[in-house]
Design an enzyme around this catalytic site. Structure first.
Site, short mmCIF file in Angstrom:
data_model
loop_
_atom_site.label_atom_id
_atom_site.label_comp_id
_atom_site.label_asym_id
_atom_site.label_seq_id
_atom_site.Cartn_x
_atom_site.Cartn_y
_atom_site.Cartn_z
N GLY A 11 0.85 -1.20 0.00
CA GLY A 11 0.00 0.00 0.00
C GLY A 11 0.88 1.24 0.00
O GLY A 11 0.54 2.27 0.56
N ALA A 13 1.68 3.47 -2.07
CA ALA A 13 1.28 4.74 -2.69
C ALA A 13 0.16 5.40 -1.90
O ALA A 13 -0.36 6.44 -2.30
CB ALA A 13 0.84 4.49 -4.13
N ARG A 92 -13.68 -0.68 3.00
CA ARG A 92 -15.11 -0.93 2.77
C ARG A 92 -15.68 0.24 1.98
O ARG A 92 -15.51 1.39 2.34
CB ARG A 92 -15.85 -1.07 4.11
CG ARG A 92 -17.33 -1.28 3.92
CD ARG A 92 -18.02 -1.54 5.23
NE ARG A 92 -18.08 -2.97 5.49
CZ ARG A 92 -18.68 -3.50 6.54
NH1 ARG A 92 -19.23 -2.73 7.44
NH2 ARG A 92 -18.72 -4.79 6.70
N ARG A 98 -20.23 -7.01 4.36
CA ARG A 98 -19.06 -7.45 5.12
C ARG A 98 -18.35 -8.62 4.44
O ARG A 98 -17.14 -8.71 4.40
CB ARG A 98 -19.51 -7.85 6.53
CG ARG A 98 -18.40 -8.09 7.51
CD ARG A 98 -18.97 -8.10 8.90
NE ARG A 98 -19.95 -9.15 9.04
CZ ARG A 98 -19.67 -10.39 9.42
NH1 ARG A 98 -18.44 -10.70 9.72
NH2 ARG A 98 -20.60 -11.28 9.52
N ASN A 105 -10.27 -8.89 0.96
CA ASN A 105 -9.04 -8.88 1.76
C ASN A 105 -8.40 -10.26 1.86
O ASN A 105 -7.18 -10.37 1.92
CB ASN A 105 -9.31 -8.28 3.14
CG ASN A 105 -9.27 -6.76 3.05
OD1 ASN A 105 -8.26 -6.20 2.64
ND2 ASN A 105 -10.37 -6.12 3.38
N ASP A 159 -6.54 2.48 19.70
CA ASP A 159 -7.58 2.83 20.67
C ASP A 159 -6.99 3.17 22.04
O ASP A 159 -7.50 4.05 22.73
CB ASP A 159 -8.60 1.70 20.78
CG ASP A 159 -9.33 1.50 19.47
OD1 ASP A 159 -9.79 2.51 18.91
OD2 ASP A 159 -9.42 0.37 18.99
N HIS A 187 -11.32 -3.26 17.87
CA HIS A 187 -11.35 -1.95 17.23
C HIS A 187 -12.70 -1.77 16.52
O HIS A 187 -12.80 -1.81 15.31
CB HIS A 187 -10.19 -1.88 16.24
CG HIS A 187 -10.07 -0.57 15.55
ND1 HIS A 187 -10.02 0.62 16.21
CD2 HIS A 187 -9.98 -0.26 14.23
CE1 HIS A 187 -9.91 1.60 15.34
NE2 HIS A 187 -9.90 1.09 14.13
P1 NAX Z 1 -5.14 4.41 1.31
O1 NAX Z 1 -6.39 4.02 0.58
O2 NAX Z 1 -4.63 5.80 1.24
O3 NAX Z 1 -3.94 3.45 0.83
C1 NAX Z 1 -4.08 2.09 0.65
C2 NAX Z 1 -3.14 1.69 -0.46
O4 NAX Z 1 -3.14 0.27 -0.54
C3 NAX Z 1 -3.57 2.23 -1.83
O5 NAX Z 1 -2.48 2.87 -2.46
C4 NAX Z 1 -3.99 0.97 -2.55
O6 NAX Z 1 -3.76 1.05 -3.96
C5 NAX Z 1 -3.09 -0.06 -1.89
N1 NAX Z 1 -3.51 -1.44 -2.12
C6 NAX Z 1 -4.77 -1.94 -2.23
N2 NAX Z 1 -4.71 -3.24 -2.51
C7 NAX Z 1 -3.41 -3.59 -2.56
C8 NAX Z 1 -2.72 -4.79 -2.82
N3 NAX Z 1 -3.37 -5.91 -3.11
N4 NAX Z 1 -1.37 -4.78 -2.79
C9 NAX Z 1 -0.70 -3.66 -2.53
N5 NAX Z 1 -1.29 -2.47 -2.28
C10 NAX Z 1 -2.63 -2.44 -2.29
O7 NAX Z 1 -5.38 3.93 2.81
P2 NAX Z 1 -4.54 4.33 4.12
O8 NAX Z 1 -5.17 5.50 4.76
O9 NAX Z 1 -3.09 4.38 3.78
O10 NAX Z 1 -4.85 3.08 5.06
C11 NAX Z 1 -4.32 1.81 4.74
C12 NAX Z 1 -4.92 0.76 5.66
O11 NAX Z 1 -4.51 0.99 7.00
C13 NAX Z 1 -6.47 0.76 5.68
O12 NAX Z 1 -6.91 -0.58 5.62
C14 NAX Z 1 -6.78 1.35 7.05
O13 NAX Z 1 -8.02 0.88 7.54
C15 NAX Z 1 -5.62 0.85 7.86
N6 NAX Z 1 -5.33 1.54 9.11
C16 NAX Z 1 -5.07 0.78 10.20
C17 NAX Z 1 -4.72 1.32 11.42
C18 NAX Z 1 -4.41 0.44 12.56
O14 NAX Z 1 -4.23 0.96 13.67
N7 NAX Z 1 -4.31 -0.87 12.37
C19 NAX Z 1 -4.65 2.79 11.60
C20 NAX Z 1 -4.39 3.49 10.30
C21 NAX Z 1 -5.22 3.00 9.14
O15 NAX Z 1 -6.52 3.54 9.20
#
Ligand code: NAX
Length: 258
Positions: A11, A13, A92, A98, A105, A159, A187
């Site tokens: 991810g 980018a 989502r 869901r 995923n 959290d 969460h």
């Molecule tokens: P973004 O949508 O800005 O970035 C996600 C990136 O992942 C995009 O560039 C997308 O093209 C890429 N992607 C999608 N499928 C992929 C794949 N198969 N292989 C490689 N890359 C892929 O989201 P962002 O705000 O950066 O959040 C990323 C993830 O972190 C989300 O799922 C979000 O829910 C999660 N988070 C988790 C947190 C935690 O505490 N565990 C907090 C931060 C964040 O919200």
């Protein structure tokens, strides 16, 4: 001199990676003497954006960065990596069930778990960030059976930090003066922030329980607990009860078996 280690960020980018990459690249994560080769994975349509990220890394001229490998191929991204930050996941979207979120995923973490299994160092440490992080970590580990289960973790600290920051702001003290806040549940709306055993160090140096410092049980019960529980942002993404979470894990495992 330390040999560079290969670190993958998926991810790459996206939003989270944009700040994470810099912290890894400047030595905050692996130390100021550990050079790194950054492997940046994203999906094919994001390769143009990723090119921009690579240019910015180069503009920073960070001495610890010994190479950058931008790619849309998991087998390249996971090759010989010693650490993996799994940030990319399917969010989502409006109208998405869901089950749809889960199967999107599962596909991602199945492919990436498999690539870890085949190409990463067997000692690789894997941190899953992309939500639903716990379930994604489970899937990832399941498809990487040659890597010890204990090498996988999911980032679930948010959290606790949020609850701690909330108490600190209420009392006007630095956040590191708040200790022993516990979060029960997940969460989602199942979470219960618990400050029964939490203490704070007040500006005069006195250590007090959070209850004695705030002296407002109604506030703690209604604003603090309910306010943190009703996390709209998380709920929109996950919206799971405890039972649903259990079902999600079972569904995930059964889809894996198919
Ligand atoms: P973004 O949508 O800005 O970035 C996600 C990136 O992942 C995009 O560039 C997308 O093209 C890429 N992607 C999608 N499928 C992929 C794949 N198969 N292989 C490689 N890359 C892929 O989201 P962002 O705000 O950066 O959040 C990323 C993830 O972190 C989300 O799922 C979000 O829910 C999660 N988070 C988790 C947190 C935690 O505490 N565990 C907090 C931060 C964040 O919200």
């Amino acid at each position: 001199k330390a040999e560079p280690i290969r670190v993958v960020i998926t991810g790459a980018a996206g939003q989270i990676a944009y700040s994470l990459i810099y912290q890894i690249a400047k030595g905050d994560v692996f130390g100021p003497n550990q050079p790194v080769i950054l492997h940046l994975l994203d999906i094919t349509p994001m390769m143009g954006v990723l090119e921009g990220v690579v240019m910015e890394i180069s503009d920073c001229a960070l001495p610890l960065v010994r190479g950058v490998v931008p790619t849309d191929k998991p087998e390249v991204a996971f090759k010989d990596v010693e650490a993996a930050f799994m940030v990319g996941a399917m969010p989502r979207k409006e109208g998405m069930e869901r089950k749809d979120l889960l199967s999107a995923n599962i596909k991602i973490f199945k492919v990436q778990g498999d690539a870890l299994d085949k190409h990463a160092k067997k000692t690789v440490k894997v941190l899953v960030v992309g939500n639903p992080a716990n379930t994604n970590a489970l899937i990832c580990s399941k498809y990487a059976p040659s890597i010890p289960k204990e090498n996988f973790s999911a980032m679930t600290r948010l959290d606790q930090n949020r609850a701690q920051a909330h108490i600190a702001a209420k009392l006007g003290i630095p956040v590191d003066q708040v200790k022993n806040v516990i979060i029960w549940g997940n969460h989602s709306k199942t979470q219960y922030p618990d400050v029964r055993n939490a203490t704070v160090i007040m500006p005069n140096g006195a250590t007090l329980s959070v209850h004695d410092a705030i002296k407002d049980e109604e506030y703690l019960k209604n604003v603090f607990v309910e306010g943190l529980k009703v996390d709209d942002f998380a709920q929109k993404k996950l919206d799971l009860t405890a039972q649903e979470l259990l079902e999600e894990k079972q569904e995930a495992l059964s889809v894996c078996q198919d």
